[in-house]
Design a protein around this motif. Structure first.
Motif, short mmCIF file in Angstrom:
data_model
loop_
_atom_site.label_atom_id
_atom_site.label_comp_id
_atom_site.label_asym_id
_atom_site.label_seq_id
_atom_site.Cartn_x
_atom_site.Cartn_y
_atom_site.Cartn_z
N SER A 57 0.85 -1.19 0.00
CA SER A 57 0.00 0.00 0.00
C SER A 57 0.88 1.24 0.00
N GLN A 58 2.19 1.03 0.21
CA GLN A 58 3.16 2.13 0.19
C GLN A 58 3.75 2.23 -1.20
N PRO A 59 3.45 3.30 -1.94
CA PRO A 59 4.08 3.42 -3.25
C PRO A 59 5.60 3.42 -3.11
N GLY A 60 6.24 2.85 -4.12
CA GLY A 60 7.70 2.89 -4.13
C GLY A 60 8.35 1.80 -3.33
N LYS A 61 7.62 0.70 -3.11
CA LYS A 61 8.19 -0.41 -2.35
C LYS A 61 9.26 -1.13 -3.16
N THR A 62 9.09 -1.20 -4.48
CA THR A 62 10.09 -1.88 -5.31
C THR A 62 11.30 -0.96 -5.43
N ALA A 63 12.33 -1.25 -4.64
CA ALA A 63 13.49 -0.37 -4.62
C ALA A 63 14.65 -0.98 -5.39
N ASN A 64 14.49 -2.22 -5.82
CA ASN A 64 15.51 -2.91 -6.58
C ASN A 64 14.93 -3.35 -7.91
N ILE A 65 15.77 -3.92 -8.76
CA ILE A 65 15.27 -4.53 -9.98
C ILE A 65 15.02 -6.00 -9.67
N ASN A 66 13.78 -6.43 -9.87
CA ASN A 66 13.41 -7.81 -9.58
C ASN A 66 13.25 -8.60 -10.87
N PHE A 67 13.89 -9.76 -10.91
CA PHE A 67 13.81 -10.63 -12.08
C PHE A 67 12.92 -11.83 -11.78
N VAL A 76 11.16 -8.34 -15.98
CA VAL A 76 12.04 -7.49 -15.18
C VAL A 76 11.22 -6.34 -14.61
N ASP A 77 11.08 -6.34 -13.30
CA ASP A 77 10.28 -5.34 -12.60
C ASP A 77 11.23 -4.23 -12.12
N LEU A 78 11.14 -3.07 -12.75
CA LEU A 78 12.03 -1.95 -12.41
C LEU A 78 11.40 -1.11 -11.30
N PRO A 79 12.23 -0.40 -10.52
CA PRO A 79 11.69 0.42 -9.43
C PRO A 79 10.73 1.47 -10.00
N GLY A 80 9.67 1.73 -9.26
CA GLY A 80 8.74 2.78 -9.68
C GLY A 80 9.43 4.13 -9.59
N TYR A 81 9.08 5.03 -10.50
CA TYR A 81 9.66 6.37 -10.41
C TYR A 81 8.58 7.33 -9.94
N GLY A 82 8.99 8.46 -9.41
CA GLY A 82 7.98 9.43 -9.01
C GLY A 82 8.03 9.77 -7.54
N PHE A 83 6.83 9.89 -6.97
CA PHE A 83 6.75 10.62 -5.71
C PHE A 83 6.97 9.80 -4.46
N ALA A 84 7.38 8.56 -4.54
CA ALA A 84 7.52 7.76 -3.33
C ALA A 84 8.32 8.53 -2.29
N LYS A 85 7.90 8.38 -1.05
CA LYS A 85 8.55 9.14 0.03
C LYS A 85 9.88 8.50 0.41
N VAL A 86 10.89 8.77 -0.37
CA VAL A 86 12.22 8.26 -0.04
C VAL A 86 13.21 9.40 -0.17
N SER A 87 14.37 9.18 0.37
CA SER A 87 15.38 10.24 0.36
C SER A 87 15.85 10.54 -1.05
#
Length: 195
Positions: A57-67, A76-87
């Motif tokens: 439910s937290q956007p931006g959970k995929t922080a790595n590339i998952n195969f 190949v699941d790439l990290p989401g781009y955009g507004f996820a609350k990360v540094s």
């Protein structure tokens, strides 16, 4: 025409830096999109498994590339781009990871670019699609979350987004992970690109 056996799908590995990425040995289908576009849900729906790609439910959970291995094709699941609350440094790492992946000599059979059908063209999505066109990578746009709109509104948004992105409607598929809309069409597009 050969069909992929989606039920054989399995998680292969997750990589946090470009240097770790494995040699490309099979056809690859990569999935890109904003942090909250519903990438994991769509992946799970495509492969017919509830929890293979972690949905959060937290956007931006995929922080790595998952195969994922799907019958000899790599998803190949790439990290989401955009507004996820990360540094900022973490956002930079993701950008480097996505950019680095696309800079490699890989078997880019298809890029599935996910875009939320409910919104007008967002700057980040426009940049991503411009990049894919510029790099001459084969791609299809999956318009997600279609179940949130009436059929009529879906068609309006499809027309509107194809104009805004400067793409033909044939390059876009209206999808819903909830209802399964467009999943068969997306599977066929993937199979045509890989098999």
């Amino acid at each position: 025409m050969a069909r992929l056996k989606y039920e054989t799908a399995r998680f292969e590995a997750s990589y946090g830096t470009v240097a770790q990425l494995p040699e490309p040995t099979t056809p690859e289908v990569s999935f890109v999109g904003r942090s909250n576009v519903g990438k994991s849900s769509l992946l799970n729906k495509l492969i017919g498994r509830k929890q293979l790609a972690k949905v959060s439910s937290q956007p931006g959970k995929t922080a790595n590339i998952n195969f994922f291995d799907v019958d000899g094709v790599r998803f190949v699941d790439l990290p989401g781009y955009g507004f996820a609350k990360v540094s900022r440094s973490e956002k930079q790492r993701w950008a480097d990871l996505i950019g680095g992946y696309f800079e490699q000599e890989r078997s880019f059979n298809l890029v599935v670019a996910l875009v939320d059908i409910r919104h007008d063209a967002q700057k980040l999505d426009q940049e991503m699609l411009a990049f894919l066109i510029e790099a001459e990578l084969p791609f299809v746009v999956a318009l997600t979350k279609a179940d949130k709109l009436s059929r009529n509104k879906q068609m309006q948004q499809l027309a509107s987004l194809s104009r805004q992105f400067g793409l033909s409607k044939d390059q876009m598929i209206v999808t819903s992970s909830e209802k399964g809309t467009g999943i068969d069409e997306l599977r066929r597009t993937i199979e045509d690109a890989c098999l």
